[in-house]
Design a protein around this motif. Structure first.
Motif, PDB file in Angstrom:
ATOM      1  N   GLU A  64       0.842  -1.200   0.000  1.00  0.00           N
ATOM      2  CA  GLU A  64       0.000   0.000   0.000  1.00  0.00           C
ATOM      3  C   GLU A  64       0.875   1.247   0.000  1.00  0.00           C
ATOM      4  N   ALA A  65       0.227   2.385  -0.120  1.00  0.00           N
ATOM      5  CA  ALA A  65       0.924   3.673  -0.161  1.00  0.00           C
ATOM      6  C   ALA A  65       1.792   3.904   1.076  1.00  0.00           C
ATOM      7  N   ALA A  66       1.364   3.425   2.231  1.00  0.00           N
ATOM      8  CA  ALA A  66       2.151   3.596   3.462  1.00  0.00           C
ATOM      9  C   ALA A  66       3.526   2.955   3.324  1.00  0.00           C
ATOM     10  N   ASP A  67       3.627   1.873   2.572  1.00  0.00           N
ATOM     11  CA  ASP A  67       4.914   1.214   2.350  1.00  0.00           C
ATOM     12  C   ASP A  67       5.826   2.076   1.480  1.00  0.00           C
ATOM     13  N   VAL A  68       5.247   2.776   0.519  1.00  0.00           N
ATOM     14  CA  VAL A  68       6.017   3.683  -0.332  1.00  0.00           C
ATOM     15  C   VAL A  68       6.578   4.825   0.522  1.00  0.00           C
ATOM     16  N   ILE A  69       5.729   5.394   1.363  1.00  0.00           N
ATOM     17  CA  ILE A  69       6.171   6.485   2.244  1.00  0.00           C
ATOM     18  C   ILE A  69       7.300   6.009   3.143  1.00  0.00           C
ATOM     19  N   TYR A  70       7.115   4.859   3.780  1.00  0.00           N
ATOM     20  CA  TYR A  70       8.148   4.296   4.656  1.00  0.00           C
ATOM     21  C   TYR A  70       9.461   4.098   3.896  1.00  0.00           C
ATOM     22  N   SER A  71       9.380   3.556   2.687  1.00  0.00           N
ATOM     23  CA  SER A  71      10.583   3.277   1.901  1.00  0.00           C
ATOM     24  C   SER A  71      11.343   4.555   1.559  1.00  0.00           C
ATOM     25  N   PHE A  72      10.628   5.622   1.232  1.00  0.00           N
ATOM     26  CA  PHE A  72      11.311   6.874   0.906  1.00  0.00           C
ATOM     27  C   PHE A  72      11.788   7.608   2.148  1.00  0.00           C
ATOM     28  N   GLU A  73      11.134   7.433   3.269  1.00  0.00           N
ATOM     29  CA  GLU A  73      11.665   7.961   4.530  1.00  0.00           C
ATOM     30  C   GLU A  73      13.000   7.294   4.849  1.00  0.00           C
ATOM     31  N   ARG A  74      13.086   5.992   4.609  1.00  0.00           N
ATOM     32  CA  ARG A  74      14.348   5.263   4.804  1.00  0.00           C
ATOM     33  C   ARG A  74      15.424   5.810   3.873  1.00  0.00           C
ATOM     34  N   LEU A  75      15.058   6.033   2.599  1.00  0.00           N
ATOM     35  CA  LEU A  75      16.029   6.521   1.627  1.00  0.00           C
ATOM     36  C   LEU A  75      16.545   7.913   1.965  1.00  0.00           C
ATOM     37  N   GLN A  76      15.708   8.726   2.602  1.00  0.00           N
ATOM     38  CA  GLN A  76      16.135  10.081   2.974  1.00  0.00           C
ATOM     39  C   GLN A  76      16.788  10.138   4.350  1.00  0.00           C
TER      40      GLN A  76
ATOM     41  N   GLY B 101       8.579  16.695   0.273  1.00  0.00           N
ATOM     42  CA  GLY B 101       7.423  16.097   0.923  1.00  0.00           C
ATOM     43  C   GLY B 101       6.858  14.954   0.122  1.00  0.00           C
ATOM     44  N   PHE B 102       6.243  14.040   0.838  1.00  0.00           N
ATOM     45  CA  PHE B 102       5.514  12.959   0.191  1.00  0.00           C
ATOM     46  C   PHE B 102       4.429  12.515   1.142  1.00  0.00           C
ATOM     47  N   SER B 103       3.309  12.127   0.571  1.00  0.00           N
ATOM     48  CA  SER B 103       2.180  11.719   1.412  1.00  0.00           C
ATOM     49  C   SER B 103       1.308  10.726   0.666  1.00  0.00           C
ATOM     50  N   ALA B 104       0.603   9.932   1.455  1.00  0.00           N
ATOM     51  CA  ALA B 104      -0.363   8.982   0.917  1.00  0.00           C
ATOM     52  C   ALA B 104      -1.704   9.697   0.843  1.00  0.00           C
TER      53      ALA B 104
ATOM     54  N   ALA C 121      13.201   4.922 -10.313  1.00  0.00           N
ATOM     55  CA  ALA C 121      13.436   3.618 -10.914  1.00  0.00           C
ATOM     56  C   ALA C 121      14.766   2.991 -10.498  1.00  0.00           C
ATOM     57  N   TYR C 122      15.578   3.686  -9.699  1.00  0.00           N
ATOM     58  CA  TYR C 122      16.842   3.113  -9.239  1.00  0.00           C
ATOM     59  C   TYR C 122      16.570   1.835  -8.443  1.00  0.00           C
ATOM     60  N   PRO C 123      17.440   0.844  -8.533  1.00  0.00           N
ATOM     61  CA  PRO C 123      17.220  -0.411  -7.791  1.00  0.00           C
ATOM     62  C   PRO C 123      17.059  -0.215  -6.283  1.00  0.00           C
ATOM     63  N   TRP C 124      17.770   0.739  -5.713  1.00  0.00           N
ATOM     64  CA  TRP C 124      17.687   0.956  -4.265  1.00  0.00           C
ATOM     65  C   TRP C 124      16.404   1.670  -3.859  1.00  0.00           C
ATOM     66  N   ALA C 125      15.590   2.057  -4.837  1.00  0.00           N
ATOM     67  CA  ALA C 125      14.293   2.672  -4.532  1.00  0.00           C
ATOM     68  C   ALA C 125      13.187   1.615  -4.454  1.00  0.00           C
ATOM     69  N   ALA C 126      13.577   0.347  -4.350  1.00  0.00           N
ATOM     70  CA  ALA C 126      12.589  -0.730  -4.230  1.00  0.00           C
ATOM     71  C   ALA C 126      11.748  -0.500  -2.972  1.00  0.00           C
ATOM     72  N   ILE C 127      10.482  -0.796  -3.085  1.00  0.00           N
ATOM     73  CA  ILE C 127       9.564  -0.589  -1.961  1.00  0.00           C
ATOM     74  C   ILE C 127       9.591  -1.804  -1.052  1.00  0.00           C
ATOM     75  N   VAL C 128       9.686  -1.534   0.250  1.00  0.00           N
ATOM     76  CA  VAL C 128       9.702  -2.591   1.261  1.00  0.00           C
ATOM     77  C   VAL C 128       8.529  -2.371   2.209  1.00  0.00           C
ATOM     78  N   PRO C 129       8.114  -3.423   2.927  1.00  0.00           N
ATOM     79  CA  PRO C 129       6.988  -3.270   3.840  1.00  0.00           C
ATOM     80  C   PRO C 129       7.276  -2.277   4.956  1.00  0.00           C
ATOM     81  N   GLU C 130       6.255  -1.557   5.340  1.00  0.00           N
ATOM     82  CA  GLU C 130       6.376  -0.547   6.395  1.00  0.00           C
ATOM     83  C   GLU C 130       6.897  -1.147   7.695  1.00  0.00           C
ATOM     84  N   ASP C 131       6.567  -2.383   7.982  1.00  0.00           N
ATOM     85  CA  ASP C 131       7.000  -3.006   9.242  1.00  0.00           C
ATOM     86  C   ASP C 131       8.246  -3.865   9.073  1.00  0.00           C
TER      87      ASP C 131
END
Length: 145
Positions: free
Chosen positions: A32-44, A59-62, A84-94
């Motif tokens: 879900e969108a929450a996983d995308v947010i979590y993944s980009f918070e990790r990247l930043q 900023g980014f939001s669901a 599209a970078y490989p390290w931008a893969a989405i991972v589960p929020e938990d």
């Protein structure tokens, strides 16, 4: 790859992604969108080796479970490519810290076994949202003979 569509605002400062639905992670959790947010918070994050790649994001939001909006203060013409970078893969929020040794994604293969510096085996993800992989098992032996 997990976006079914996206739209860039007229000024180029906002990108909105409509996400694929009915996608599950290798651990069975729903993407879900929450996983995308979590993944980009990790990247930043401060400990991320790739934080500079996403420094333009302000900023980014669901907007809902399957819509994510990203914002920048200045035009970043490379932003879509950076998604599209490989390290931008989405991972589960938990996912937590165990993600380093027990990776979880949404890809066509999931990790079956990993012995660092020795062996890696992947098996076809039967719940993959895209086209089913032709090869059932991938084994990579890294040890010397």
């Amino acid at each position: 790859g997990l976006a079914e569509d996206w739209e860039v605002s007229e000024d180029g400062l906002t990108t909105t992604f409509s996400l694929e639905e009915d996608v599950v992670f290798h651990d069975g959790s729903t993407f879900e969108a929450a996983d995308v947010i979590y993944s980009f918070e990790r990247l930043q994050g401060d400990s991320s080796a790739r934080s500079a790649d996403y420094a333009s994001l302000t900023g980014f939001s669901a907007l809902d479970d399957y819509t994510v909006e990203f914002s920048t203060e200045a035009l970043d013409v490379n932003l879509l490519a950076k998604f599209a970078y490989p390290w931008a893969a989405i991972v589960p929020e938990d996912a937590g810290e165990e993600l380093r040794n027990e990776p979880v994604g949404t890809g066509a293969y999931r990790l079956e076994n990993w012995v660092p510096q020795q062996e890696l085996s992947l098996v076809r993800n039967e719940d993959y949202w895209g086209e089913t992989a032709n090869i059932e098992t991938v084994l990579r032996c890294l040890r010397g003979t």
